[in-house]
Every structure is written in structure tokens, then in C-alpha cells.
Write an enzyme that holds these catalytic residues in place. Sequence first.
Site, PDB file in Angstrom:
ATOM      1  N   GLN A 194     -49.651   2.690 -11.244  1.00 52.81           N
ATOM      2  CA  GLN A 194     -48.872   3.785 -10.684  1.00 52.81           C
ATOM      3  C   GLN A 194     -48.151   4.498 -11.815  1.00 52.81           C
ATOM      4  O   GLN A 194     -47.695   3.891 -12.777  1.00 52.81           O
ATOM      5  CB  GLN A 194     -47.870   3.249  -9.658  1.00 52.81           C
ATOM      6  N   GLY A 195     -48.050   5.833 -11.706  1.00 53.06           N
ATOM      7  CA  GLY A 195     -47.355   6.625 -12.711  1.00 53.06           C
ATOM      8  C   GLY A 195     -46.719   7.841 -12.084  1.00 53.06           C
ATOM      9  O   GLY A 195     -46.623   7.960 -10.863  1.00 53.06           O
ATOM     10  N   GLY A 196     -46.285   8.773 -12.940  1.00 52.33           N
ATOM     11  CA  GLY A 196     -45.597   9.951 -12.456  1.00 52.33           C
ATOM     12  C   GLY A 196     -46.489  10.919 -11.712  1.00 52.33           C
ATOM     13  O   GLY A 196     -46.001  11.800 -10.996  1.00 52.33           O
TER      14      GLY A 196
ATOM     15  N   ASP B 299     -53.231   9.280 -24.358  1.00 52.11           N
ATOM     16  CA  ASP B 299     -52.452   8.175 -23.755  1.00 52.11           C
ATOM     17  C   ASP B 299     -52.987   6.816 -24.209  1.00 52.11           C
ATOM     18  O   ASP B 299     -53.185   5.918 -23.387  1.00 52.11           O
ATOM     19  CB  ASP B 299     -52.507   8.296 -22.233  1.00 52.11           C
TER      20      ASP B 299
END
Length: 619
Positions: A24-26, A147
Site C-alpha cells: 500500500q502507498g500514497g 523507486d
Amino acid sequence: MLQAEIEPGTLINNRYEIQRVLGQGGFGRTYLAYDVERFGEFCVLKEFVPSIRTEYVIQKSRELFEREARVLYQLNHPQIPKFLAWFTHADGLFLVQEYIDGKTYASLLQQRQQRGQVFSQAEVVQWLKDLLSVLCYLHGRNIVHRDISPDNVILPYGQTQPVLIDFGLVKQQVSQVWASSPESLAGAGQHSFVGKFGYAPPEQIRMGHCHPYSDLYALAVTALVLLTGREPNWLIDQGSLEWKWRSYVTVSDYLAQMLDKMLAEKPRDRYQSAEEVLKHLQLYASAGTVATFQPLVELQIEIDEVRRHHQVAEIEETDFFRQLQEQAELLRNNPEPDSETQPDAESSPLPTVIEEALESNSSSPFSSGSQPEAATRSKINPAFVDYCQQELARCIGPMASCILDETLTKYPDLSEEQLVEALATEIPHPQKAQQFKNSVIIEPESHPQPASSPQLNPEFIKRCKQELARCIGPMASCILDDTLADNPNLSQEQLVEALAAQIPLAQKALEFRHSIIIEPESKPQLASSSKPNAEFIQRCKQELARCIGPMASCILDEALTKYPDLSQEQLVETLATQIPHTQKAQEFRKSVIVEPGTQPQQRSSILNRTKSIYRFAKR
């Protein structure tokens, strides 16, 4: 704020059954899912949920998402997951990619730390080599990962090379849309940062700018984390914000200097490309090899001279030795290769490839300063030479550059086939040597096409050669030339079927047939065959999407761009060849009805020809 997590068991887009959350991320979440249309095969479903839900943001995000997904879809590298599809669902944007079953390097490092261990210098150097080759591939296509971190590098089970996952390309573009929307500018929302703090370089954090040297910075930080077992905030001085990692691990000065240069705060002070770092790693590997040599031990061996002379005399009397002498004498007296006097390749004990090159150039000395001269003298396309170097580096590492330069310097008149064979002999493992041969596709200009094939244009023959080489390796060129020479009047369909018959594996043969789009000019043209109108094209897109998903739009656009003069029936047949499942391809053909302007007799002829081609391909 993220929307609620999708529950396990939920079927997305009537195809992907959610199993569990992977991350999960922004921007959203990543799920492990079953692909129910591929017999329950696992895949990764990446969800991007706009934090701002205005019509402008959703539409603009969708446009950028489709464009960047198309870029990722074209990637083909063994250390990059395959991107399979994209679609929209409930205002969310979804990307489907191959599932890599393995462990992230963050997990591997944690396991080692539990045993009081970290990654060794030798392991990290090899790890850097493996990932730098991936970055060479990506940066050569103007793609920056954005990333890189231990969480985004996976070691698949049963393999030795890491796989780079979770590209920031789509996130970066969508983030810019969210940030530039009026609501975001007014303070209603904040765009998410692409990358990880501590790993991302200053220019990425401050301005959102990403370049190849930005990936090199993040790669170096990740290498330090694996070497030291500490997060970046432990390795940076909190007062000066300078890297102070050397007190946590001892490595060679050469490697330390390389890492420091990759970590330079100012981009101009870093390496500018992954190729540049690989060259320095090559020098490091050479220095490391010398350092590992053991002191010489003086040995005294007594040789029985009488016995040695007796054994040499016995060898000289053998038929094998006399044949070897005769063949060597033939080569000395005939510097120009002659097919009638050349020894048979299978029975000859002489070295095969390099000795077949011009022997008159074999005395040219090799030195480090002669590399540009070698590249200048070589008749081979420089792009092909670079391609060979990349593939050779995957097999033997950074020494590939030295071996390639030495070969070209010593034998400047090698053909492309001879160069590939010469380099393959430098690979100690037979399986890797064969993989190298299979990976290098010979340029078409090195194989003149028979002049007696008027029905086949060079572009179609080139495509056949490339696809056949992917199935059976470098022998594809010989098989294609022999087929054309023996059957100069083959049509395109007949050539495809003749080549498919040479592929031993049935599955590979079927893949080869599907990969070749028959040129429209090779099919009989109907005088009144109607052109596809906008309504017909839209119907084709809808039916194709039911068979293969949202990539239908890209495939249709590409077909219309490449073949603008297709008739309706030719467009249908061209799109059907892009459907991997034979049954679905037939369903697609039946679902698209040819425009009523076509005469009944013509429609019958078209249908019969379509059935014939289908049966032909099915065999």
C-alpha cells in the site's frame, strides 16, 4: 485519503479475483489476484485511486495512465515483470502485471540479520552488475525506474538474478495531474511523492526531476543498506547531511569510491549512465581477480625425455595428425576461403570460427588503446556490436567489453554470424553459450535475400527471420534462406507454414504462426471489398476487447497505422492473429459481421478463405 480495501474474493473487471493485499502507498494498493481467464494464474493488480475525484482529474489521469501503460507493455526483459493489461474500474485505474514468486531483498536482509549476517562485498558487486544491466536496458528506452529500494527488488525462487519491480513511471505522471489540478493548487489535496525518502536523490525530492543518474543514486543507497544492514538515516550525518557509511562496513577502496561517486549530491558529480558504472565495475573485477591470486609455488617436475620423444613420434604417425597438417597447409596456400577446399565443419579438428576469418589479420596485436580503431575497422553495424556486448555481459559479466574489443581488433573482417560464434566460444558454460546465440538476432543485411522471391517483400522476410530466431535461435537465418532458395515462389502464408514446420515444439510453432501478420497485399483483393468505417472499427474494438482485454485499443490502432489500406475482412483477420487462444480468435471472427455492401459471392469467398487460413494455422 485511500478508499476502502478491496475484499478477498471480489471479482474485478469480471476477470481478476482478489486474493490479498501485497502493499500500500500514497497512490493506492497492490493486490495478489487470480486471472480466471488464464486458469487461475496468479498476477499482480496495481490500483491507482485519484485523491481528487473531479471529472478533469479522472479523465486526464486515464489518458496519461493509458499512455504510460503502453510504454511498460512494450518492455521485454527477463529481470522485469511483464506488464499484461490495464483497465478502469469504479473510478480506479488498474495495471496488471506478471507475479514474481520470490522474496524482496528487504526480506532477505532481515533473514540474514536474524542470524547476525549481512550481504558480503562479493554478493553486492554481483548484485550491482545484474541490476546495472537492467538499467542499461531501461535507460536506453528513456525509462527511469524512480523507486529503487530493497522492497522493489525481488529474488525469484530457484533463480540467481534479481528482478526489478514497482516502476514509478505511471505514478509520476498521474501524480503531476493530481498536483496541477485546481483543487490541489487551492489546497484541497496534496500529490504523493514518487520514491522513498533516504533512497531518492535530492533532485527527485526537491523538484520531482528524475534522470538515469537518479536511479544510480538509489541503487547505491540500496547497495549500502545490503552491505551494512542499516537504513539510510543511520548512514547519513544528521548535522551535515553527508554520507558517513564507511564506519559501518569495510570494503575495498575502489568500490568505496564508486559508491561515493554514485551518491554525490550534485547530479553532475555522479556517473551519468549505467554503462559508465559497469565499465568501472569491470576494472574493479579485474583488480579483485589479481588480488585473489595465491603466491606462486615453485615445482620441479622430472620428464622422461626418451618417453616424451617416443609419444610425440607416435602422434605424428597417426592419420589424424597427417590430416591436420594437410588442412593447415591448405589454409596457408589458400588465404581466400574456398567452399570446395574448406574442411567439413563437423569433422574438422581445427578451431571453427575465428580461424575461418581472414588469417592474414590474426597477427594484429591487441592493446587497450586500440579499441576505437577496432570499432572503426569493423564492417559490422555498431548497433549490432553494442547489442552483442549487452547479451554477452549477461552471460559472463563485465569482461564482455574486453573480449568483444579484442575479438574485433584481432579479426576486423568478421561477419555478424562469425562474431556471434567467436564470442560464444568465450563462454565457458555450454548452456549459457547457446542462450547467447539464441538471444542475438543477426542483422538482415548480413544475409542477402534470394532474388527469386517476387511475392515476398524484404520487410516481411525480416519479420519472419526475427520471430523464427526467437523460437529456434540463430539457425533461423539458414533455415529461412534454404526455404526461399528451394521454393522461390512461396506465398506469405506458405512461407509461414513452411517455417513453422521446422520448429520442433508444437507450442512454439503455434506461437510463431500467431506472431506473423500476413501482409494484406499477399491476399487476393476483392474489387468491391469495402474499407472499414468508424462504426465497423468501433465494433472490432469492442469484440477484440472481450477476447483480450483493454490492450485491444492499442493493437487496433497499431494495425490501422501499419496497414492503412486494409479492407474490412483483412482487418478482422489481422486482429484475429493477435488473439493467443484459437477458440477466442474464431469467436472474434464470427462476432464481427462484414459490412452489407460486400456481395454474397464475395462474402462466401472471404468466409471460405478465412476458414482455410484458420485450418492452415491450426495444423
